[in-house]
Write a protein that holds these residues in place. Structure first.
Motif, PDB file in Angstrom:
ATOM      1  N   GLN A  82       4.526   1.388   1.292  1.00  0.00           N
ATOM      2  CA  GLN A  82       5.612   1.870   0.294  1.00  0.00           C
ATOM      3  C   GLN A  82       6.642   3.039   0.884  1.00  0.00           C
ATOM      4  O   GLN A  82       7.681   2.843   0.665  1.00  0.00           O
ATOM      5  CB  GLN A  82       4.933   2.069  -1.028  1.00  0.00           C
ATOM      6  CG  GLN A  82       6.089   1.794  -2.156  1.00  0.00           C
ATOM      7  CD  GLN A  82       5.433   2.292  -3.580  1.00  0.00           C
ATOM      8  OE1 GLN A  82       4.969   3.172  -4.117  1.00  0.00           O
ATOM      9  NE2 GLN A  82       5.123   0.926  -4.027  1.00  0.00           N
ATOM     10  N   GLU A  83       6.049   3.894   1.234  1.00  0.00           N
ATOM     11  CA  GLU A  83       6.653   5.141   1.687  1.00  0.00           C
ATOM     12  C   GLU A  83       7.599   4.624   2.848  1.00  0.00           C
ATOM     13  O   GLU A  83       8.626   5.074   3.092  1.00  0.00           O
ATOM     14  CB  GLU A  83       5.685   6.361   2.205  1.00  0.00           C
ATOM     15  CG  GLU A  83       5.333   7.021   0.926  1.00  0.00           C
ATOM     16  CD  GLU A  83       4.067   7.842   1.210  1.00  0.00           C
ATOM     17  OE1 GLU A  83       3.868   7.862   2.561  1.00  0.00           O
ATOM     18  OE2 GLU A  83       3.420   8.468   0.579  1.00  0.00           O
ATOM     19  N   ARG A  91       0.926  -1.224   0.115  1.00  0.00           N
ATOM     20  CA  ARG A  91       0.121   0.121  -0.123  1.00  0.00           C
ATOM     21  C   ARG A  91       0.916   1.245   0.045  1.00  0.00           C
ATOM     22  O   ARG A  91       1.944   1.060   0.313  1.00  0.00           O
ATOM     23  CB  ARG A  91      -1.044  -0.168   1.207  1.00  0.00           C
ATOM     24  CG  ARG A  91      -1.918  -0.904   1.374  1.00  0.00           C
ATOM     25  CD  ARG A  91      -2.466  -1.233   2.806  1.00  0.00           C
ATOM     26  NE  ARG A  91      -1.636  -1.449   3.740  1.00  0.00           N
ATOM     27  CZ  ARG A  91      -1.871  -1.498   5.188  1.00  0.00           C
ATOM     28  NH1 ARG A  91      -3.370  -1.312   5.404  1.00  0.00           N
ATOM     29  NH2 ARG A  91      -0.990  -1.652   6.035  1.00  0.00           N
ATOM     30  N   THR A  92       0.318   2.246  -0.250  1.00  0.00           N
ATOM     31  CA  THR A  92       1.107   3.593  -0.637  1.00  0.00           C
ATOM     32  C   THR A  92       1.645   3.927   0.718  1.00  0.00           C
ATOM     33  O   THR A  92       2.971   4.187   0.791  1.00  0.00           O
ATOM     34  CB  THR A  92       0.439   4.769  -1.001  1.00  0.00           C
ATOM     35  OG1 THR A  92      -0.346   4.420  -1.999  1.00  0.00           O
ATOM     36  CG2 THR A  92       1.083   5.932  -1.121  1.00  0.00           C
ATOM     37  N   ARG A  93       1.123   3.855   1.944  1.00  0.00           N
ATOM     38  CA  ARG A  93       1.836   4.356   3.157  1.00  0.00           C
ATOM     39  C   ARG A  93       2.904   3.040   3.374  1.00  0.00           C
ATOM     40  O   ARG A  93       3.947   3.465   4.042  1.00  0.00           O
ATOM     41  CB  ARG A  93       0.685   3.941   4.232  1.00  0.00           C
ATOM     42  CG  ARG A  93       1.287   4.425   5.453  1.00  0.00           C
ATOM     43  CD  ARG A  93       0.203   4.204   6.651  1.00  0.00           C
ATOM     44  NE  ARG A  93      -0.072   2.878   7.050  1.00  0.00           N
ATOM     45  CZ  ARG A  93      -1.267   2.167   7.807  1.00  0.00           C
ATOM     46  NH1 ARG A  93      -1.822   3.254   8.360  1.00  0.00           N
ATOM     47  NH2 ARG A  93      -1.710   1.075   7.608  1.00  0.00           N
TER      48      ARG A  93
END
Length: 310
Positions: A102-103, A98-100
């Motif tokens: 991945q960051e 998920r984007t979070r």
């Protein structure tokens, strides 16, 4: 087996090693669905564009999994203009995060080049050439200078480390840890898998530094931890100090001496039975003390205890 685990609570630690030998890195998904996740070993055209002057010569079929859940494959890269120049490429697949997440993963992955560049003068630390994201940021490449060698884990599969080689290897591991500690870096999860013995003299290189902890940075702790006999118990908490690396060092020493994976938690009595110098036995027993307060306070203190060990 898959049908059984769909109905029963899953103890990931106890089955991780078994499924890892089958190349299954996403154990939870396998147990719940019965399907082995596809490990895409192909290198896309987009990767070729990102790598620029480098091209992929070969891809290791093994999928490597870090304790933070990230997986990567190692590639041998060859320079497009200088065909006798090679590099070690690690390709991380971030597409399923998920984007979070991945960051968060990106911050962790940047620790390897950060540590390499801080300690560029240390012979036990890899030389990082560059890091690259694919255009869609679904893949992350870490490119280090190439080395020919074998992991200590692979070496120990054949039995104990030769006695003539053991003191040198353990001293060089300690030298690498000392350099990291001097730069306020804790290696944190050192194991034979992340130690390379470089040909032709079996010199030590500490690899996969993504798991290192930069003391001046933010604290990050995995939500779940795979069983690891080399990792100090307190690593699973937020408060750790450099003595966790000495715990790992001693457990690796015991494995190298006996040829057997050490128990978890550590058993200090086993060092008294190991075929090593008495002073080395004593300092190793202190290294695996349950409390960090009883462990040696520095690599120098351990190194002094190794005088005369050959």
């Amino acid at each position: 087996l898959a049908r059984f685990f769909r109905r029963q609570p899953v103890q990931l630690k106890s089955v991780n090693k078994v499924f890892g030998t089958l190349g299954i890195t996403d154990i939870r998904a396998y147990l719940l669905t019965g399907d082995s996740p596809a490990n895409d070993t192909s290198i896309s055209e987009q990767d070729a564009e990102v790598l620029g002057e480098w091209r992929v010569e070969s891809v290791d079929s093994q999928v490597n999994r870090l304790s933070n859940g990230l997986t990567f494959q190692v590639c041998r890269l060859v320079h497009g203009v200088m065909p006798d120049t090679f590099a070690r490429g690690k390709c991380y697949d971030l597409s399923k995060l998920r984007t979070r997440d991945q960051e968060r993963a990106e911050e962790q992955l940047l620790r390897h080049p950060t540590v390499c560049r801080q300690l560029h003068a240390c012979p036990q630390v890899p030389t990082n050439e560059r890091v690259l994201f694919s255009e869609d940021r679904n893949r992350f490449w870490v490119i280090d200078s190439w080395f020919d060698g074998i992991s200590l884990a692979d070496k120990l599969r054949y039995g104990p480390l030769p006695r003539a080689l053991l003191p040198k290897v353990m001293r060089q591991i300690l030298d690498g840890l000392d350099a990291m500690h001097a730069a306020n870096i804790i290696r944190r999860e050192l194991s034979p898998q992340y130690i390379a013995l470089i040909e032709p003299n079996s010199d030590v290189l500490l690899t996969e530094l993504e798991l290192a902890k930069l003391l001046e940075g933010t604290i990050s702790v995995s939500e779940t931890w795979d069983e690891d006999p080399y990792r100090a118990p307190e690593v699973e908490a937020e408060e750790i100090d450099l003595t966790v690396d000495f715990y790992s060092w001693a457990q690796i020493l015991l494995h190298a001496v006996t040829g057997s994976v050490p128990p978890s938690p550590a058993n200090p009595d086993l060092f008294a039975e190991a075929a090593i110098h008495k002073s080395v036995q004593a300092i190793a027993q202190r290294c695996v003390s349950p409390s960090h307060r009883w462990r040696p306070g520095s690599a120098v203190e351990i190194r002094d205890s190794l005088d005369g060990w050959s």
